[in-house]
Design a protein around this motif. Structure first.
Motif, mmCIF file in Angstrom:
data_model
loop_
_atom_site.group_PDB
_atom_site.id
_atom_site.type_symbol
_atom_site.label_atom_id
_atom_site.label_comp_id
_atom_site.label_asym_id
_atom_site.label_seq_id
_atom_site.Cartn_x
_atom_site.Cartn_y
_atom_site.Cartn_z
ATOM 1 N N UNK A 81 0.850 -1.179 0.000
ATOM 2 C CA UNK A 81 0.000 0.000 0.000
ATOM 3 C C UNK A 81 0.890 1.235 0.000
ATOM 4 N N UNK A 82 0.297 2.352 -0.336
ATOM 5 C CA UNK A 82 1.065 3.584 -0.459
ATOM 6 C C UNK A 82 1.327 4.250 0.879
ATOM 7 N N UNK A 83 2.442 4.959 0.933
ATOM 8 C CA UNK A 83 2.788 5.770 2.094
ATOM 9 C C UNK A 83 2.659 7.230 1.678
ATOM 10 N N UNK A 84 1.712 7.918 2.274
ATOM 11 C CA UNK A 84 1.354 9.276 1.895
ATOM 12 C C UNK A 84 2.098 10.289 2.775
ATOM 13 N N UNK A 85 2.847 11.208 2.172
ATOM 14 C CA UNK A 85 3.532 12.221 2.981
ATOM 15 C C UNK A 85 2.574 13.076 3.807
ATOM 16 N N UNK A 86 1.332 13.209 3.371
ATOM 17 C CA UNK A 86 0.345 13.993 4.133
ATOM 18 C C UNK A 86 0.092 13.370 5.505
ATOM 19 N N UNK A 87 0.235 12.059 5.615
ATOM 20 C CA UNK A 87 0.060 11.386 6.918
ATOM 21 C C UNK A 87 1.176 11.805 7.873
ATOM 22 N N UNK A 88 2.399 11.814 7.369
ATOM 23 C CA UNK A 88 3.533 12.206 8.219
ATOM 24 C C UNK A 88 3.386 13.657 8.692
ATOM 25 N N UNK A 89 2.951 14.515 7.804
ATOM 26 C CA UNK A 89 2.753 15.922 8.173
ATOM 27 C C UNK A 89 1.642 16.040 9.214
ATOM 28 N N UNK A 90 0.541 15.339 8.991
ATOM 29 C CA UNK A 90 -0.581 15.386 9.939
ATOM 30 C C UNK A 90 -0.158 14.862 11.308
ATOM 31 N N UNK A 91 0.628 13.808 11.331
ATOM 32 C CA UNK A 91 1.090 13.257 12.607
ATOM 33 C C UNK A 91 1.961 14.274 13.347
ATOM 34 N N UNK A 92 2.840 14.938 12.621
ATOM 35 C CA UNK A 92 3.696 15.955 13.270
ATOM 36 C C UNK A 92 2.855 17.071 13.881
ATOM 37 N N UNK A 93 1.853 17.554 13.139
ATOM 38 C CA UNK A 93 0.965 18.591 13.673
ATOM 39 C C UNK A 93 0.188 18.060 14.877
ATOM 40 N N UNK A 94 -0.310 16.837 14.774
ATOM 41 C CA UNK A 94 -1.105 16.255 15.862
ATOM 42 C C UNK A 94 -0.281 16.085 17.134
ATOM 43 N N UNK A 95 0.970 15.714 16.989
ATOM 44 C CA UNK A 95 1.853 15.591 18.161
ATOM 45 C C UNK A 95 2.110 16.976 18.753
ATOM 46 N N UNK A 96 2.349 17.953 17.890
ATOM 47 C CA UNK A 96 2.599 19.322 18.367
ATOM 48 C C UNK A 96 1.384 19.877 19.114
ATOM 49 N N UNK A 97 0.187 19.498 18.676
ATOM 50 C CA UNK A 97 -1.044 19.959 19.324
ATOM 51 C C UNK A 97 -1.479 19.046 20.463
ATOM 52 N N UNK A 98 -0.644 18.038 20.779
ATOM 53 C CA UNK A 98 -0.899 17.072 21.854
ATOM 54 C C UNK A 98 -2.180 16.274 21.641
ATOM 55 N N UNK A 99 -2.477 15.999 20.379
ATOM 56 C CA UNK A 99 -3.619 15.155 20.045
ATOM 57 C C UNK A 99 -3.181 13.699 19.929
ATOM 58 N N UNK A 100 -1.914 13.495 19.597
ATOM 59 C CA UNK A 100 -1.294 12.175 19.523
ATOM 60 C C UNK A 100 0.002 12.222 20.317
ATOM 61 N N UNK A 101 0.427 11.035 20.758
ATOM 62 C CA UNK A 101 1.739 10.925 21.380
ATOM 63 C C UNK A 101 2.448 9.722 20.798
ATOM 64 N N UNK A 102 3.768 9.788 20.807
ATOM 65 C CA UNK A 102 4.524 8.658 20.294
ATOM 66 C C UNK A 102 4.588 7.582 21.373
ATOM 67 N N UNK A 103 4.675 6.347 20.914
ATOM 68 C CA UNK A 103 4.886 5.209 21.801
ATOM 69 C C UNK A 103 6.126 4.492 21.299
ATOM 70 N N UNK A 104 6.505 3.425 21.968
ATOM 71 C CA UNK A 104 7.697 2.693 21.529
ATOM 72 C C UNK A 104 7.491 2.038 20.166
ATOM 73 N N UNK A 105 6.227 1.803 19.777
ATOM 74 C CA UNK A 105 5.968 1.137 18.501
ATOM 75 C C UNK A 105 5.227 2.001 17.483
ATOM 76 N N UNK A 106 4.789 3.168 17.879
ATOM 77 C CA UNK A 106 4.036 3.984 16.922
ATOM 78 C C UNK A 106 3.423 5.206 17.567
ATOM 79 N N UNK A 107 2.088 5.274 17.480
ATOM 80 C CA UNK A 107 1.383 6.469 17.944
ATOM 81 C C UNK A 107 0.141 6.071 18.728
#
Length: 156
Positions: A81-107
């Motif tokens: 399946x495809x890896x979309x750069x928009x996902x990486x950008x959204x994740x960075x924004x979401x982490x900055x806004x404290x909507x997501x957090x990183x874990x040892x295996x992902x998010x």
């Protein structure tokens, strides 16, 4: 989010000279990812390849049906399946806004992220297609299923 809306009393949209496709808007993608974590991920957690799989599937009806079939069969027959750069950008924004957090295996979704998606889901028209699809899949696309496919990428 509810506090922000309550504080301002309304949302105001401005027409822009060059509109951006919905799926390229960071807030849309952030909500879509949090929805995947909320409705179709155990403990609100997921690896990055699994988030990309859902993002890829959500782009076309035939892909959605393949993922629904995989969930029912408990075997993932999608080889890539495809890896979309928009996902990486959204994740960075979401982490900055404290909507997501990183874990040892992902998010993982945070309390703030959960509050956001609960507010979004109060609108029955918001993400209705994604909601239906993700509820049908439930938590049946597991990390092990994704990992098994990903191991095949390394040996090829």
């Amino acid at each position: 989010m509810a506090e922000l809306i309550a504080e301002r009393g309304h949302l105001r949209f401005e027409r822009r000279p060059s509109p951006v496709l919905v799926e390229h808007r960071p807030l849309y993608k952030i909500c879509q990812l949090i929805l995947v974590l909320h409705l179709s991920s155990r403990g609100g957690k997921s690896t990055l390849p699994r988030l990309h799989l859902f993002n890829w599937a959500l782009k076309r009806a035939d892909r959605i049906q393949k993922l629904v079939g995989a969930a029912k069969a408990k075997v993932l027959h999608i080889t890539a399946w495809g890896f979309d750069p928009a996902v990486a950008i959204a994740i960075r924004f979401a982490i900055a806004e404290e909507l997501l957090q990183t874990t040892s295996t992902g998010y993982q979704i945070t309390e703030k992220g959960l509050s956001l998606i609960i507010e979004v889901l109060k609108d029955p028209g918001a993400f209705s297609t994604e909601r239906t699809f993700l509820k049908e899949i439930g938590k049946d696309i597991t990390e092990n299923m994704v990992e098994t496919v990903a191991r095949g990428w390394e040996s090829a």
